[in-house]
Enzyme design. Structure first.
Site, PDB file in Angstrom:
ATOM      1  N   SER A 322       0.911  -1.280   0.027  1.00  0.00           N
ATOM      2  CA  SER A 322      -0.143  -0.063   0.062  1.00  0.00           C
ATOM      3  C   SER A 322       0.875   1.210  -0.166  1.00  0.00           C
ATOM      4  O   SER A 322       0.618   2.283  -0.600  1.00  0.00           O
ATOM      5  CB  SER A 322      -0.940   0.074   1.173  1.00  0.00           C
ATOM      6  OG  SER A 322      -1.588   1.122   1.297  1.00  0.00           O
ATOM      7  N   TRP A 325       2.369   1.683  -3.487  1.00  0.00           N
ATOM      8  CA  TRP A 325       1.400   2.060  -4.446  1.00  0.00           C
ATOM      9  C   TRP A 325       1.224   3.460  -4.498  1.00  0.00           C
ATOM     10  O   TRP A 325       1.072   4.212  -5.578  1.00  0.00           O
ATOM     11  CB  TRP A 325      -0.054   1.465  -4.034  1.00  0.00           C
ATOM     12  CG  TRP A 325      -1.169   1.925  -5.047  1.00  0.00           C
ATOM     13  CD1 TRP A 325      -1.423   1.001  -6.236  1.00  0.00           C
ATOM     14  CD2 TRP A 325      -1.734   2.960  -4.747  1.00  0.00           C
ATOM     15  NE1 TRP A 325      -2.381   1.793  -6.753  1.00  0.00           N
ATOM     16  CE2 TRP A 325      -2.798   2.973  -5.826  1.00  0.00           C
ATOM     17  CE3 TRP A 325      -2.199   4.042  -3.922  1.00  0.00           C
ATOM     18  CZ2 TRP A 325      -3.832   3.805  -5.833  1.00  0.00           C
ATOM     19  CZ3 TRP A 325      -3.076   5.017  -4.144  1.00  0.00           C
ATOM     20  CH2 TRP A 325      -4.213   4.934  -5.024  1.00  0.00           C
ATOM     21  N   HIS A 326       1.685   4.151  -3.300  1.00  0.00           N
ATOM     22  CA  HIS A 326       1.336   5.584  -3.291  1.00  0.00           C
ATOM     23  C   HIS A 326       2.435   6.328  -3.912  1.00  0.00           C
ATOM     24  O   HIS A 326       2.321   7.509  -4.507  1.00  0.00           O
ATOM     25  CB  HIS A 326       1.141   6.146  -1.841  1.00  0.00           C
ATOM     26  CG  HIS A 326      -0.147   6.008  -1.157  1.00  0.00           C
ATOM     27  ND1 HIS A 326      -0.433   4.721  -0.605  1.00  0.00           N
ATOM     28  CD2 HIS A 326      -1.194   6.604  -1.203  1.00  0.00           C
ATOM     29  CE1 HIS A 326      -1.746   4.556  -0.280  1.00  0.00           C
ATOM     30  NE2 HIS A 326      -2.295   6.097  -0.509  1.00  0.00           N
ATOM     31  N   GLY A 327       3.562   5.815  -4.177  1.00  0.00           N
ATOM     32  CA  GLY A 327       4.734   6.696  -4.639  1.00  0.00           C
ATOM     33  C   GLY A 327       5.992   6.041  -4.535  1.00  0.00           C
ATOM     34  O   GLY A 327       6.326   5.080  -3.906  1.00  0.00           O
ATOM     35  N   PHE A 488      -0.496  10.142  -7.681  1.00  0.00           N
ATOM     36  CA  PHE A 488      -0.389   8.770  -7.395  1.00  0.00           C
ATOM     37  C   PHE A 488      -1.113   7.856  -8.316  1.00  0.00           C
ATOM     38  O   PHE A 488      -0.879   6.644  -8.654  1.00  0.00           O
ATOM     39  CB  PHE A 488      -1.057   8.219  -5.968  1.00  0.00           C
ATOM     40  CG  PHE A 488      -0.472   8.952  -4.922  1.00  0.00           C
ATOM     41  CD1 PHE A 488       0.665   9.257  -4.747  1.00  0.00           C
ATOM     42  CD2 PHE A 488      -1.399   9.590  -4.003  1.00  0.00           C
ATOM     43  CE1 PHE A 488       1.333  10.160  -3.681  1.00  0.00           C
ATOM     44  CE2 PHE A 488      -0.971  10.385  -2.813  1.00  0.00           C
ATOM     45  CZ  PHE A 488       0.350  10.475  -2.880  1.00  0.00           C
TER      46      PHE A 488
END
Length: 488
Positions: A322, A325-327, A488
């Site tokens: 997670s 996934w954001h960056g 994102f």
């Protein structure tokens, strides 16, 4: 095209009028028109990425059909793997290529081995993390036998690119959204009015709350060595409010806009800052992503079943992924690890499902115990958000070091007034109090302006509220700011 822009204020009514008044008797024409409108909406930022969006849609459309038609399990697995490789490959190249190159360069340099990896000047396509996850879930659901592949290519293309939600979610499932493109839609005045109210509440969150909190957040994080600890703590709290107002505001607008066209999108936020533990927080924050990871990663890995070591592994995997996934930044990885550490004790003590119902359900005020739990959970999320907001790990650690210094209990008033914002701070404080009170009162509803059809609240009360929000949006509106999750 931003939801809070003049261009969108022209675009939305035009699409709405053509959709309902010119094409309402032909489902296929409606879908084609929505597809064209969605591509225009997405191409407004950079038309070059329409080719990437089309390629992603084409590949999963044909691979979905191929998975269904494959005669043996091995062929199905290979075709599913092809879909995952295409989607994750696109995502990795545009979002993580330079991050990995820098990581390899640093690692080889650390061990004294010369290595020079060339960075590429890559522009991150808007919403790529959202629509790739949406198309991946489609292929996985076909492979698992949950759905049949769509036959009309237009229906699938508009499912992937539906303009209200494609840029920053909610990340829709094919089981929910695709069937809505395949059946006639009838205009529903009650649902449309509720959608308008949700749009208005989302704009209030974005324009009045998030964008104005950002003024102080940006100053405090950029000059954290100049302020005392209490100011830094309030800066972290304001960022927590900013990112919630910004992201949930986008989701509210997206869901409300979809309702205007006869669609129901999944809920993405459920008043998460009234959570009593971190597990409840993650059931209420970015619901479409957290449930995506639960269904397509956590449960296939074994979930909370099996030995203790497996449970611990799965918790860390889900939160680390997670974070990534954001960056492409180590700060997001640390943010994910922190949330895993918060969540782990709850899982190991089987307390992760303790708080299922809304806090203080049916009552005006929470108990003292619940109130203290809410404060504790909010404080923990603020600490994690500091890593999320910081430019790098050193910035986050230095921020926390200064925050927990001797000046933590000094008054922050002088620091805030030194920012020379005049009466802006007073107005923002007023709106923040009204915002939090409204969210608390409406915590058992879907959004801050949801009213039951049999609501006793008279029009003489409702309409002044609407007008007051519109006035606040104009009064507190500054420069148009992108939504945080666009990156994102």
């Amino acid at each position: 095209m931003l939801f809070n822009s003049i261009e969108f204020a022209v675009f939305l009514p035009a699409v709405f009028l053509v959709y309902w008044f010119c094409l309402n008797k032909n489902l296929n024409y409606q879908n084609i028109f929505l597809l064209l409108a969605s591509y225009f909406f997405y191409g407004w930022w950079d038309f070059r990425f329409l080719a990437l969006l089309s390629f992603s849609s084409f590949s999963d459309y044909f691979l979905g059909i191929a998975i269904e038609r494959a005669g043996i399990a091995r062929q199905k697995k290979m075709l599913l793997a092809a879909s995952l490789i295409v989607n994750l490959g696109i995502l990795w190249f545009f979002k993580y290529y330079n991050f990995f190159i820098e990581g390899f360069t640093d690692a080889f340099t650390f061990f004294g081995v010369p290595f020079s990896g060339d960075r590429l000047n890559i522009i991150l396509p808007l919403g790529i993390s959202f629509y790739t996850f949406q198309t991946m879930s489609y292929s996985i659901d076909i492979y698992q036998g949950k759905i049949k592949p769509v036959t009309k290519i237009v229906d699938f293309f508009v499912f992937v690119s539906f303009f209200p939600q494609m840029v920053a979610g909610p990340i829709e499932r094919a089981t929910n959204l695709l069937p809505q493109f395949m059946k006639p839609r009838v205009f529903n005045y009650t649902r449309a009015m509720d959608g308008m109210r949700q749009i208005l509440w989302g704009l209030f969150k974005k324009v009045v709350i998030a964008d104005n909190c950002a003024i102080y957040v940006n100053d405090i994080f950029s000059n954290h060595t100049d302020y005392n600890g209490s100011t830094l703590l309030l800066g972290g709290c304001l960022f927590a409010i900013q990112i919630y107002g910004d992201f949930s505001g986008y989701s509210d607008i997206a869901i409300g806009v979809a309702r205007l066209f006869g669609f129901s999108l999944m809920r993405n936020f459920a008043f998460p800052y009234f959570s009593r533990d971190v597990s409840e927080f993650w059931r209420r924050w970015h619901i479409s992503l957290s449930t995506w990871f639960r269904d397509y990663l956590y449960i296939p890995l074994g979930g909370s079943l099996g030995p203790l070591s497996l449970k611990i592994r799965n918790v860390f995997v889900i939160f680390i992924v997670s974070g990534i996934w954001h960056g492409a930044n180590w700060t997001f990885l640390v943010w994910g690890i922190l949330n895993a550490l918060y969540f782990l004790p709850l899982l190991l003590t089987s307390a992760n499902r303790t708080h299922i119902e809304t806090v203080a359900k049916g009552r005006h005020l929470p108990s003292l115990v619940d109130f203290l739990k809410i404060l504790r959970t909010f404080f923990l999320t603020v600490i994690a958000w500091i890593f999320f907001r910081a430019e790098n790990i050193s910035h986050a650690l230095d921020y926390l070091k200064n925050m927990f210094g001797n000046s933590l209990f000094k008054s922050p008033i002088r620091d805030f007034w030194s920012m020379n914002t005049g009466n802006h701070l007073i107005w923002l404080t007023v709106f923040l109090v009204l915002f939090m009170l409204t969210e608390w009162v409406q915590r058992e509803k879907n959004h801050g302006l949801e009213f039951n059809e049999d609501s006793r609240l008279p029009y003489l009360v409702k309409w002044p509220i609407y007008y007051a929000i519109v006035i606040a949006c104009f009064m507190m509106n500054g420069v148009e700011k992108d939504f945080i999750y666009f990156q994102f």
